[in-house]
Design an enzyme around this catalytic site. Structure first.
Site: not given
Ligand code: E4P
Length: 217
Positions: A83
Site C-alpha cells: 500500500k
Molecule cells: C483503508 O485502507 C483505509 O486505511 C481506511 O479505510 C481508512 O479509514 P478511516 O477513514 O476510518 O481511518
C-alpha cells in the site's frame, strides 16, 4: 463484490474469516499502531489467516525507501499487497512494483484525477476514502461514481476499493455503483447482517415451532 476487513486485530480477522465472506484485509499505520504489535509480526500473522490480499502500507515518503520497505514486506508472505500513498513518490513506487507483477493498493485517494493517475501507474487497487470526504461535507459516494465512470471508459485493471467506510449504507451505495471491493471495519460487516424484522420474525418462528413439540434431528 469483495469484502476486505479494515483492521490489524488478528482475533477479529480470525472471527470474521470464519464466516467465509472475507476476501482480504487492509491495514494502515494507524491500525498497526492500534494493534500495539510490531508491523512485520502482525502482517505475517494476518497473511496466514486469509488467502486474499493483505495490504501492508509503506511508511517512508521517498521512492527509494518505499521500495526498500516494500521489499521487506513482500518477504513476509505471498499474499501481500503493498500500500502506497497517493503522492508522486507513492505512484512512482506503484509503477515500479506493478511492472514487476506486484499488487499495489494506492491509498488516500480523494479525487477522480488522483484515481486516474493511480490506474495509469498500474495500481491493482485504488482506495478512495468516502467517510473522510463525508466528514468535510463532500459526498464521498460521488467520487466512487466518478471513478467508476472514468475507469469504464478504458481497459484499466485497477479495482475500486471503497475505503473509510462508516456504515452499511456506504456498502450498499458502493455495491449499487459496481465498486469491486469495500474494506469494512469489523463492526460494519457485523452490522450488515442485522435487521430488526429478521430478529422479530425468527423469534416468532421459534415460538411457533416450540409449540409443535417437533424436532428435525
Ligand atoms: C483503508 O485502507 C483505509 O486505511 C481506511 O479505510 C481508512 O479509514 P478511516 O477513514 O476510518 O481511518
Amino acid at each position: 463484490m469483495k469484502f476486505f476487513i479494515d483492521t490489524a486485530d488478528v482475533a477479529e480477522i480470525k472471527d470474521l474469516a470464519a464466516t467465509g465472506l472475507v476476501d482480504g484485509v487492509t491495514t494502515n499505520p494507524s491500525l498497526i499502531a492500534k494493534s500495539g504489535r510490531p508491523i512485520l509480526e502482525v502482517i505475517k500473522e494476518i497473511c496466514g489467516v486469509v488467502d486474499g490480499p493483505v495490504s501492508a502500507e509503506v511508511t517512508a515518503t521517498d521512492h527509494e525507501t518505499m521500495m526498500k520497505e516494500a521489499a521487506l514486506l513482500l518477504k513476509l508472505a505471498d499474499n501481500i499487497a503493498i500500500k502506497v500513498p497517493l503522492t508522486v513518490d507513492g505512484l512512482k513506487t506503484c509503477k515500479a512494483l506493478s511492472d514487476d507483477g506486484i499488487q499495489v493498493n494506492v491509498t488516500l485517494c480523494f479525487s477522480a484525477g488522483q484515481a486516474l493517475l493511480a490506474a495509469k501507474a498500474g495500481a491493482a487497487f485504488i482506495s478512495p476514502f468516502v467517510g473522510r470526504l463525508d466528514d468535510i461535507g463532500i459526498n464521498g459516494m460521488d467520487l466512487i461514481a466518478d471513478i467508476a465512470d472514468i475507469y469504464a471508459n478504458f481497459d484499466f485493471d485497477t479495482e475500486i476499493l471503497v475505503a473509510s467506510v462508516r456504515g452499511p449504507q456506504h456498502v450498499i451505495d458502493a455495491a449499487k455503483l459496481g465498486a469491486d471491493v469495500a474494506t469494512l471495519p469489523p463492526a460494519v460487516l457485523r452490522a450488515l447482517y442485522n435487521h430488526p424484522l429478521t430478529d422479530k420474525g425468527l423469534d416468532a418462528f421459534l415460538k411457533d415451532w416450540a409449540k409443535t413439540g417437533q424436532s428435525i434431528l
